[in-house]
Design an enzyme around this catalytic site. Sequence first.
Site, mmCIF file in Angstrom:
data_model
loop_
_atom_site.group_PDB
_atom_site.id
_atom_site.type_symbol
_atom_site.label_atom_id
_atom_site.label_comp_id
_atom_site.label_asym_id
_atom_site.label_seq_id
_atom_site.Cartn_x
_atom_site.Cartn_y
_atom_site.Cartn_z
ATOM 1 N N HIS A 202 0.936 -1.364 -0.015
ATOM 2 C CA HIS A 202 -0.021 -0.027 0.111
ATOM 3 C C HIS A 202 0.908 1.318 -0.049
ATOM 4 O O HIS A 202 2.060 1.371 0.166
ATOM 5 C CB HIS A 202 -0.906 -0.019 1.258
ATOM 6 C CG HIS A 202 -0.157 0.131 2.570
ATOM 7 N ND1 HIS A 202 0.222 1.272 3.135
ATOM 8 C CD2 HIS A 202 -0.187 -1.002 3.386
ATOM 9 C CE1 HIS A 202 0.829 1.033 4.192
ATOM 10 N NE2 HIS A 202 0.649 -0.140 4.507
ATOM 11 N N SER A 276 1.594 4.172 -5.021
ATOM 12 C CA SER A 276 2.138 5.458 -4.691
ATOM 13 C C SER A 276 3.439 5.084 -4.089
ATOM 14 O O SER A 276 4.304 4.597 -4.556
ATOM 15 C CB SER A 276 1.139 6.062 -3.703
ATOM 16 O OG SER A 276 1.590 7.310 -3.711
ATOM 17 N N ASP A 423 -4.923 12.777 -11.288
ATOM 18 C CA ASP A 423 -4.278 12.704 -10.087
ATOM 19 C C ASP A 423 -3.618 13.895 -10.031
ATOM 20 O O ASP A 423 -2.796 14.300 -10.559
ATOM 21 C CB ASP A 423 -3.355 11.572 -10.192
ATOM 22 C CG ASP A 423 -2.552 11.265 -8.774
ATOM 23 O OD1 ASP A 423 -2.500 12.026 -7.988
ATOM 24 O OD2 ASP A 423 -2.233 10.146 -8.707
ATOM 25 N N HIS A 451 -5.785 9.898 -7.287
ATOM 26 C CA HIS A 451 -4.809 8.963 -6.793
ATOM 27 C C HIS A 451 -5.490 7.948 -6.053
ATOM 28 O O HIS A 451 -4.726 6.654 -5.697
ATOM 29 C CB HIS A 451 -4.253 9.999 -5.752
ATOM 30 C CG HIS A 451 -2.721 9.550 -5.171
ATOM 31 N ND1 HIS A 451 -1.739 9.162 -6.066
ATOM 32 C CD2 HIS A 451 -2.384 8.847 -4.020
ATOM 33 C CE1 HIS A 451 -0.772 8.678 -5.461
ATOM 34 N NE2 HIS A 451 -1.223 8.433 -3.986
#
Length: 475
Positions: A202, A276, A423, A451
């Site tokens: 994540h 990310s 994003d 995002h």
Amino acid sequence: MTMMDKTLSVLMSTGNLINEFASLIVFSILDVLDFLLCYTYKVVDFIVEAEWKPCYCTSARKAITSSGNILVSEQGESKKIVCLTSSKLQLEEISDTLYTRSSLVSEVSKTTVSRLKVETKNVMIQDMNKFKKGRSTFTINSTIIEMLQGKIGGKKSHTYPRWSDCDCHTCNAWSSSTTDSTLFLKAEVPAGNVEDDVLFIHGFISSSEFWTQTLFPKFLKSTKSKYRLLAFDLLGFGKSPKPHDSLYTIREHLEMIEKSVLEPNNVKSFHIVAHSLGCILALALAVKYPGSVKSLTLIAPPYFPAPKGEQATQYVMRKVAPRRVWPLIAFGASLACWYEHISRTICLLICKNHRVWEFLTKLLTRNRMKTYLIDGFCCHTHNAAWHTLHNIICGTAGRMGDYLDVVQKNLTCSVNVFHGRDDELIPVECSYNVQSKVPRANVKIIEKKDHITIVVGRQEAFARELEKIWNSSSS
């Protein structure tokens, strides 16, 4: 150019000027506020805990060594430190953005202390001349001796939460463990033989639920029958350990992934899906295990190659956190990245009271809304978020190009990059920057997604895309 185009151009220019002016005013005020909060927290920390932890705005040296690390170099874009573990010494670097962030207060302070610096420099020159007369030596002062004695003698770091951190069981279950702490892992294991493993990493201030609550339920039964799905909370986030003496460097994050996921589950070859900040860790893993990665899927990778002559760490900090009030996500990133004490205040209000926010969300939505995004956003400590942001996103800026070069030259796996057109935190150009280093990378831009909604809200479509990638890589 038509009249309409001219009008739009004027409006955009005016909007940018207003944004810049408002940002100048707001961030000047925040500079002063952060300075005042620095001393406020010192007083409160001392009253509540009988000690205060040095911060980077007053003394980078004290902030680093207070964590049980030994500072050995202060040159260049990063400080080199020696981290003493139970079995070995580790030499690693921390980002200079932790202790070098220009602001209104810091610029005024530079003028004030300039005379002291001149005097200190003269003293240092005299000391160096003394060393030059004899042969080179390596000296260790008494503070380092005491630090080593404390470490070797079995002195343990504090495991209790700080007064400004959450003390609930979810956030601190790891601290009461009698065994070595490991990352929280959520695994979906096939009933039969496992053909391949998939690691889900994540992003910043998130958790494994970003995957388990979105993608995991959408994978086909045929997929779950042959792939072992492994989603984990990164060090400092979600239900994973949040050590107070950690600097959350790239080494610490990778070692915890190896210790908690790869080694105990006998993971030999694997696919990686990362979002990310997780993309940086995914690339670092791929570089470390080039023969084990079967496919690499990056979602909104934060790759900002610095122009020639620019300091990479500072350049990335300005790109991710541009000190602008608009868009709001850039304003939030700027608060988190530039202000050590304001960001601690935000954690105090949000993270320490995350159970209240979860309750209010459920109450207002009549329990019709899943709170996993709120859980991921709130379940971390300031120390973890602050150091991870600077040491991973900013601190690895100079290494990202090297990582991608290794992926291009030494890895044969497929590389797929997904990015939301809207994003506003990590711009689309970052994915094209990845492709410029790894030409075989397949870049897919998803229209009208940002995002978060690049995954959340299109989980079923994304699950099909991932299944296609894995199946083609396995065949």
